[in-house]
Design an enzyme around this catalytic site. Structure first.
Site, PDB file in Angstrom:
ATOM      1  N   LYS A  34       0.710  -1.077  -0.010  1.00  0.00           N
ATOM      2  CA  LYS A  34      -0.086  -0.068  -0.151  1.00  0.00           C
ATOM      3  C   LYS A  34       0.915   1.264   0.113  1.00  0.00           C
ATOM      4  O   LYS A  34       2.216   1.280   0.511  1.00  0.00           O
ATOM      5  CB  LYS A  34      -1.083   0.098   1.171  1.00  0.00           C
ATOM      6  CG  LYS A  34      -2.162  -1.282   1.072  1.00  0.00           C
ATOM      7  CD  LYS A  34      -3.082  -0.883   2.301  1.00  0.00           C
ATOM      8  CE  LYS A  34      -4.247  -1.931   2.107  1.00  0.00           C
ATOM      9  NZ  LYS A  34      -5.235  -1.728   2.961  1.00  0.00           N
ATOM     10  N   ARG A  42      -2.350 -15.862   2.067  1.00  0.00           N
ATOM     11  CA  ARG A  42      -3.357 -15.091   2.703  1.00  0.00           C
ATOM     12  C   ARG A  42      -3.011 -15.187   4.266  1.00  0.00           C
ATOM     13  O   ARG A  42      -3.216 -14.299   5.112  1.00  0.00           O
ATOM     14  CB  ARG A  42      -4.687 -15.779   2.339  1.00  0.00           C
ATOM     15  CG  ARG A  42      -6.108 -15.136   3.200  1.00  0.00           C
ATOM     16  CD  ARG A  42      -6.278 -13.620   2.607  1.00  0.00           C
ATOM     17  NE  ARG A  42      -7.075 -13.050   3.338  1.00  0.00           N
ATOM     18  CZ  ARG A  42      -6.563 -12.227   4.559  1.00  0.00           C
ATOM     19  NH1 ARG A  42      -5.406 -12.472   4.871  1.00  0.00           N
ATOM     20  NH2 ARG A  42      -7.545 -11.651   5.124  1.00  0.00           N
ATOM     21  N   ARG A  65       1.305  -8.086   8.195  1.00  0.00           N
ATOM     22  CA  ARG A  65       0.715  -7.126   8.671  1.00  0.00           C
ATOM     23  C   ARG A  65       1.057  -6.919  10.217  1.00  0.00           C
ATOM     24  O   ARG A  65       1.208  -5.455  10.956  1.00  0.00           O
ATOM     25  CB  ARG A  65      -0.797  -7.348   8.892  1.00  0.00           C
ATOM     26  CG  ARG A  65      -1.355  -6.955   7.270  1.00  0.00           C
ATOM     27  CD  ARG A  65      -2.690  -7.411   7.091  1.00  0.00           C
ATOM     28  NE  ARG A  65      -3.298  -6.904   5.838  1.00  0.00           N
ATOM     29  CZ  ARG A  65      -4.192  -7.617   5.134  1.00  0.00           C
ATOM     30  NH1 ARG A  65      -5.012  -8.505   5.778  1.00  0.00           N
ATOM     31  NH2 ARG A  65      -4.605  -7.167   3.927  1.00  0.00           N
ATOM     32  N   HIS A  71      -2.361  -5.175   0.851  1.00  0.00           N
ATOM     33  CA  HIS A  71      -3.468  -6.051   0.360  1.00  0.00           C
ATOM     34  C   HIS A  71      -3.251  -7.140  -0.284  1.00  0.00           C
ATOM     35  O   HIS A  71      -2.235  -7.353  -0.882  1.00  0.00           O
ATOM     36  CB  HIS A  71      -4.397  -4.990  -0.682  1.00  0.00           C
ATOM     37  CG  HIS A  71      -5.182  -5.923  -1.405  1.00  0.00           C
ATOM     38  ND1 HIS A  71      -6.726  -5.766  -0.877  1.00  0.00           N
ATOM     39  CD2 HIS A  71      -5.393  -6.527  -2.354  1.00  0.00           C
ATOM     40  CE1 HIS A  71      -7.300  -6.631  -1.619  1.00  0.00           C
ATOM     41  NE2 HIS A  71      -6.552  -7.120  -2.710  1.00  0.00           N
TER      42      HIS A  71
END
Ligand SMILES: *[C@@H]1O[C@H](CO)[C@@H](O)[C@H](O)[C@H]1NC(C)=O
Length: 351
Positions: free
Chosen positions: A218, A298, A318, A331
């Site tokens: 991002k 993921r 994250r 993302h």
């Protein structure tokens, strides 16, 4: 240059060209170079015309000052065609000869095109990443950051430079830098054409478009200089980054891209805002997990909220790089079926 020397040089060049043409017609090729040898006895630099015959790897030397044959054609050990390039030093009969120039057009053409071809083989041996770098005096500064062309020399003379740290030798020297502003303009236009008319010339994308998933670094993470660390973390986890491209999205594109979250997550407007706030980097991720890649990756990305990620999945992108639910560093396609579609969106449709 005095007239006399100029005329001598001209005669020598013409003679060399003539001899070459003659020999070429006869079927024997020779390369002719200007070379210099430092004579320690007389403490002078002596200049020779050096001819190299590829057929039997023999050499002949002509003393330019004395204007006479210095060494009759003789096969020598240890001198190969690949050693013959400008500024290289070769050893003939224990003399260190420095190659200072091509002595005729044929040699110039043949040798310089050969030198480019190894370079070409190397640059086409695998994927490359092209970057447009912007700063004041960028060409000069980037060359300084890179350091000397030969990584071995860089390690001696400029150990802090990129080529000293990441390169191997003169060819595998980690990174390229444009040598002038004109080259920079041409090279940037080559990789990032301003008009689609050049499409055919654009190097092919490395995207595999199968068994993949999409990851987007991002804008906030790019702006904070975290891109390198994120790429490294992804590699270290065993994933392949099989395609990479920096994008700037407009509002329509960001809304379209994040449409599945509209009305589903309360952060949707913030997510859209974040995505269009600056350049983002799209990655195609592939791995040995094959069809399982989207699910595995993921998991590695972790929960949407970095605070939750740090609690529940501390070993995740994250947890390491995210700030909050909107600025959560990356993302990632949520559903396995979305991965390939998102990759296509970035690496086929937006291209
Ligand atoms: C995708 O991965 C599976 C293994 O999970 C493999 O059998 C298949 O050939 C792969 N498909 C492509 C197009 O690479």
């Amino acid at each position: 240059m005095s007239n006399k020397i100029f005329i001598i040089a001209l005669v020598v060049a013409l003679a060399a060209t003539f001899i070459n043409t003659y020999l070429k017609n006869k079927g024997e090729m020779r390369y002719v170079f200007h070379t210099e040898w430092y004579d320690p006895v007389s403490a002078t630099v002596k200049k020779f015309l050096l001819s190299f015959f590829p057929k039997d790897k023999s050499v002949e030397m002509y003393d330019l000052r004395a204007k006479r044959l210095f060494l009759k054609r003789l096969p020598v050990d240890g001198v190969e065609e690949k050693d013959l390039y400008l500024s290289n030093t070769i050893v003939i009969l224990s003399r260190q000869l420095k190659i200072t120039d091509y002595a005729d057009a044929t040699t110039r053409e043949q040798i310089s095109s050969k030198r480019q071809r190894p370079l070409l083989d190397y640059i086409t041996s695998g994927p490359v990443v092209a970057l447009e770098l912007i700063t004041a005096d960028a060409v000069k500064r980037w060359r300084k950051t890179l350091g000397p062309t030969d990584s071995n020399i860089a390690r001696l003379d400029a150990p802090e430079t990129l080529r000293a740290k990441f390169g191997k030798d003169k060819q595998s020297n980690a990174a390229h830098g444009s040598d002038s502003e004109i080259s920079a303009t041409r090279e940037i236009e080559f990789f990032f054409p301003s008009s689609k008319m050049n499409d055919v010339l654009v190097p092919q994308t490395t995207a595999r478009l199968a068994n993949n998933t999409c990851c987007i670094i991002k804008p906030h993470a790019v702006a904070a200089g975290k891109m390198g660390s994120i790429l490294k973390a992804i590699k270290d986890e065993g994933y392949d980054i099989s395609a990479l491209q920096m994008f700037r999205m407009d509002k329509v594109q960001a809304e379209e891209f994040l449409e599945v979250y509209k009305g589903v997550v309360s952060e949707y407007p913030g997510m859209v805002q974040q995505l269009l706030s600056g350049p983002a980097v799209a990655l195609e991720i592939t791995s040995i997990h094959g069809t399982e890649t989207p699910l595995k990756f993921r998991e590695f990305v972790g929960p949407a909220d970095p605070a939750v990620a740090r609690e529940l999945r501390p070993h995740s992108l994250r947890a390491w790089f995210g700030e909050d639910k909107v600025k959560n560093a990356v993302h990632c396609s949520d559903l396995p079926d979305d991965g390939p579609l998102e990759v296509e969106y970035f690496f086929k449709i937006l291209q």
